[in-house]
Design a protein around this motif. Structure first.
Motif, mmCIF file in Angstrom:
data_model
loop_
_atom_site.group_PDB
_atom_site.id
_atom_site.type_symbol
_atom_site.label_atom_id
_atom_site.label_comp_id
_atom_site.label_asym_id
_atom_site.label_seq_id
_atom_site.Cartn_x
_atom_site.Cartn_y
_atom_site.Cartn_z
ATOM 1 N N ASP A 68 -23.913 -16.165 17.766
ATOM 2 C CA ASP A 68 -24.996 -15.385 18.336
ATOM 3 C C ASP A 68 -24.566 -13.910 18.347
ATOM 4 O O ASP A 68 -23.527 -13.571 18.914
ATOM 5 C CB ASP A 68 -25.214 -15.888 19.771
ATOM 6 N N PRO A 69 -25.361 -12.994 17.705
ATOM 7 C CA PRO A 69 -24.959 -11.587 17.605
ATOM 8 C C PRO A 69 -24.636 -10.969 18.977
ATOM 9 O O PRO A 69 -23.765 -10.106 19.081
ATOM 10 C CB PRO A 69 -26.166 -10.897 16.981
ATOM 11 N N ASP A 70 -25.321 -11.451 20.029
ATOM 12 C CA ASP A 70 -25.074 -10.888 21.359
ATOM 13 C C ASP A 70 -23.679 -11.224 21.881
ATOM 14 O O ASP A 70 -23.158 -10.547 22.763
ATOM 15 C CB ASP A 70 -26.101 -11.416 22.376
ATOM 16 N N GLN A 71 -23.117 -12.285 21.353
ATOM 17 C CA GLN A 71 -21.791 -12.707 21.835
ATOM 18 C C GLN A 71 -20.670 -12.171 20.952
ATOM 19 O O GLN A 71 -19.499 -12.395 21.215
ATOM 20 C CB GLN A 71 -21.709 -14.232 21.871
ATOM 21 N N LEU A 72 -21.079 -11.506 19.883
ATOM 22 C CA LEU A 72 -20.074 -11.102 18.884
ATOM 23 C C LEU A 72 -19.289 -9.860 19.298
ATOM 24 O O LEU A 72 -19.856 -8.851 19.726
ATOM 25 C CB LEU A 72 -20.782 -10.824 17.545
ATOM 26 N N ASP A 73 -17.990 -9.981 19.143
ATOM 27 C CA ASP A 73 -17.121 -8.830 19.284
ATOM 28 C C ASP A 73 -16.265 -8.807 18.019
ATOM 29 O O ASP A 73 -15.507 -9.753 17.768
ATOM 30 C CB ASP A 73 -16.241 -9.025 20.525
ATOM 31 N N PRO A 74 -16.404 -7.755 17.189
ATOM 32 C CA PRO A 74 -15.681 -7.753 15.904
ATOM 33 C C PRO A 74 -14.184 -7.981 16.059
ATOM 34 O O PRO A 74 -13.516 -8.405 15.116
ATOM 35 C CB PRO A 74 -15.985 -6.364 15.333
ATOM 36 N N LYS A 75 -13.672 -7.761 17.256
ATOM 37 C CA LYS A 75 -12.234 -7.989 17.471
ATOM 38 C C LYS A 75 -11.880 -9.486 17.404
ATOM 39 O O LYS A 75 -10.722 -9.848 17.287
ATOM 40 C CB LYS A 75 -11.817 -7.419 18.841
ATOM 41 N N MET A 76 -12.897 -10.318 17.482
ATOM 42 C CA MET A 76 -12.644 -11.760 17.403
ATOM 43 C C MET A 76 -12.185 -12.173 16.008
ATOM 44 O O MET A 76 -11.652 -13.255 15.814
ATOM 45 C CB MET A 76 -13.938 -12.536 17.709
ATOM 46 N N ALA A 77 -12.461 -11.335 15.006
ATOM 47 C CA ALA A 77 -12.165 -11.689 13.612
ATOM 48 C C ALA A 77 -10.677 -11.555 13.309
ATOM 49 O O ALA A 77 -9.971 -10.749 13.913
ATOM 50 C CB ALA A 77 -12.955 -10.792 12.673
ATOM 51 N N SER A 78 -10.215 -12.387 12.379
ATOM 52 C CA SER A 78 -8.843 -12.259 11.881
ATOM 53 C C SER A 78 -8.840 -12.833 10.468
ATOM 54 O O SER A 78 -9.890 -13.258 9.974
ATOM 55 C CB SER A 78 -7.883 -13.048 12.762
ATOM 56 N N SER A 79 -7.676 -12.856 9.829
ATOM 57 C CA SER A 79 -7.675 -13.393 8.466
ATOM 58 C C SER A 79 -7.957 -14.900 8.490
ATOM 59 O O SER A 79 -8.415 -15.473 7.517
ATOM 60 C CB SER A 79 -6.337 -13.124 7.804
ATOM 61 N N ARG A 80 -7.691 -15.544 9.617
ATOM 62 C CA ARG A 80 -7.922 -16.986 9.701
ATOM 63 C C ARG A 80 -9.381 -17.301 10.030
ATOM 64 O O ARG A 80 -9.837 -18.420 9.856
ATOM 65 C CB ARG A 80 -7.012 -17.605 10.756
ATOM 66 N N ASN A 81 -10.098 -16.326 10.557
ATOM 67 C CA ASN A 81 -11.530 -16.492 10.767
ATOM 68 C C ASN A 81 -12.238 -15.202 10.345
ATOM 69 O O ASN A 81 -12.480 -14.317 11.145
ATOM 70 C CB ASN A 81 -11.868 -16.893 12.206
ATOM 71 N N LEU A 82 -12.521 -15.190 9.072
ATOM 72 C CA LEU A 82 -13.116 -14.022 8.441
ATOM 73 C C LEU A 82 -14.549 -13.830 8.955
ATOM 74 O O LEU A 82 -15.342 -14.772 8.960
ATOM 75 C CB LEU A 82 -13.134 -14.304 6.940
#
Ligand code: G4P
Length: 523
Positions: free
Chosen positions: A474-488
């Motif tokens: 859900d875009p409202d829950q998204l924080d780009p910091k959640m991303a990593s190489s293991r979860n692109l």
């Protein structure tokens, strides 16, 4: 006329076979075509089977097959019914097309290897069919080989797929000691290795073989009687309403290779399988297949692999009415009127011009670029829009770029068109905007690269991201910091964000770390 149309529609039986590679789909298809009088020799369909070729040979295959329509739909007459079998490509051909084809059928046949039981590809295809709530008929194949206990196989349907299985017949022996099938539906035994004429022996009112039949003294037959006793007492009761709602699957045992039990299966199938039913169109309107106004939807587009013939074929499932050559139809997406002059229907051995295609049938329209997957077409005054085809979650991903940076324009054009065609899914890296392609089968990448080079004069560079688990957030829950190489973190064509997890472990790790974040998958 309307009465004729209703009669014609009601005798249509349109289905697809779902199975894991090597379960016997090609072999059983071939036997059905033999019964339908379409082919005379076994081996005709087999020779077409692309799975037998190495991946690098696929171009050659397409060349030989021309535009390869003849194997996409096989049509024949059987016991007063017009049967359409839609091919569901497996092996390396497995792709979104396979899934989309399941949107165009009224029932499915599930072929299971009785030694292997339910395998991964069967589970995936079953899910798609089951979502639609259409009837599923099961054929437990390869009875001429030692396989698993029949009770086990039936229990597995419920345990793994969550569907009730109800035995229509029961093996007497198996493998080397296969003796026959105890046919609960017809109260008879079908003997293995007997001539056509005398292979059926009727049972008495108590369900017993006559004593004059040598098999009646066989311990294997006694074992079958015990099994059947158990099945009758503790097993599921056959319920046609449940079958039609996709909640119960009738199970037939047999051996496609030795053509044992296939005819019984086909007979029962055409009797029980439903004729075309209504579709929900324009959101919530029920459209009867017997409605005289022609309408349908495009579920597959097949491009010609030969760049000198750039025509494509749009496969249309007719949802209502009757198709006539030269028909003018509205294309709902654009409002444009298209004259359908050039269409084919399908027989397995030759392409013939359409004469009498009605709701339930498939027509192939030669297309110069008008149609897209999921398009609705209709001939009457009132607009008819079929529901959008579901999106399927790709499992394999590649980062892609143009080899020659000076050729960005053709790269974009090719990519846009191929994505529109539904040949492949496109994503963008959330932070770098790099292109990422997603597919269900590996071959789709090779086809993509080949077509980019040959049709759009754009060589591509691809770097595999391997197999990934795609989950939308859900875009409202998204924080780009959640991303990593293991979860692109990427976004889809609609701009919706999703993670491509390296594996199920990475997904679990993420869920543990962010327990409040809701992740969803497509079909
Ligand atoms: P698929 O389309 O589901 O991938 O399967 P296909 O029909 O091609 O069958 C896969 C293999 O299983 C084939 O053997 C086929 O002959 C065999 N097979 C199919 N049905 C039966 C059956 O009822 N009994 C037995 N014993 N085998 C069966 P193959 O060795 O891969 O191909 P081929 O060399 O025999 O052509």
């Amino acid at each position: 006329m309307t009465k004729d149309l209703a009669a014609a529609v009601n005798r249509r039986r349109t289905f697809a076979i779902i199975s894991h590679p090597d379960a016997g789909k090609t072999t059983i298809t071939e036997q059905m075509l033999l019964f339908g009088g379409i082919i005379r020799n076994a081996g005709t369909v087999k020779a077409r089977k692309t799975g037998k070729y190495a991946t690098s040979d696929w171009m050659d295959i397409e060349k030989k097959r021309g535009i390869s329509v003849t194997s996409s739909v096989m049509q024949f007459e059987y016991q007063g019914k017009r049967v359409n079998i839609l091919d569901t490509p497996g092996h390396q051909d497995f792709s979104e097309d396979t899934y989309r084809t399941l949107m165009a059928v009224d029932s499915a046949v599930m072929v299971i290897d009785s030694a292997r039981g339910i395998e991964p590809q069967t589970i995936k295809l079953f899910k798609v069919v089951s979502q639609r709530g259409i009837p599923i008929f099961t054929f437990m194949n390869k009875l001429d080989r030692d396989g698993r206990d029949p009770l086990d196989l039936i229990a597995e349907l419920e345990d793994v797929l969550g569907i009730e299985g109800v035995a229509m017949n029961w093996p007497i022996g198996m493998g080397q000691s296969l003796k026959g099938l105890y046919d609960l539906q017809h109260n008879r035994v079908e003997l293995y290795h007997k001539n056509d004429q005398d292979r059926f022996v009727d049972l008495d009112a108590a369900g017993q073989l006559p004593e004059s039949e040598p098999l009646s003294q066989d311990p294997l037959y006694q074992k079958t009687l015990e099994d059947i006793e158990l099945v009758k007492e503790a097993g599921n009761q056959f319920d046609l309403q449940k079958v039609l709602a996709g909640k119960q699957t009738p199970v037939f045992f047999g051996s496609a290779l030795t053509n044992f039990g296939v005819e019984t299966f086909l007979d029962s199938f055409v009797k029980m399988a439903p004729a075309p039913s209504s579709h929900l169109v324009n959101g919530d309107q029920e459209l009867s297949p017997e409605d005289p106004e022609f309408s349908g939807f495009v579920f597959k587009i097949q491009a010609n692999m030969n760049p000198r013939h750039r025509d494509r074929i749009a496969f249309v499932r007719i949802g209502s009415g009757e198709f006539n050559k030269g028909l003018d139809v509205h294309l709902a997406r654009t409002g444009q009127i298209v004259r359908l002059n050039n269409a084919t229907e399908f027989m397995s051995s030759k392409r013939v011009q359409v004469s009498d295609a009605v709701a339930g049938d498939i027509v192939g329209l030669y297309d110069t670029g008008n149609f897209q997957i999921g398009d609705s077409i209709y001939a009457g005054k009132d607009e008819i829009v079929y529901p959008p085809l579901p999106q399927f979650t790709p499992e394999l991903f590649m980062q892609v770029s143009a080899k020659n940076v000076m050729k960005q324009k053709s790269f974009h054009k090719g990519m846009t068109q191929l994505v529109q065609e539904g040949a492949i899914q496109l994503y963008r890296n959330y932070s770098t905007n790099d292109y990422i392609l997603g597919a269900v089968g590996q071959l789709q990448f090779e086809v993509f690269s080949y077509r980019m080079k040959n049709e759009y004069n754009s060589e591509v560079e691809m770097q595999s991201l391997g197999s990934r688990v795609a989950r939308w957030i859900d875009p409202d829950q998204l924080d780009p910091k959640m991303a990593s190489s293991r979860n692109l973190l990427v976004k889809d064509q609609a701009g919706e964000p999703l993670f491509l997890f390296e594996n199920a472990f990475a997904e679990r790790w993420f869920k543990d770390k962010y327990p409040d974040v809701k992740l969803t998958s497509r079909l």
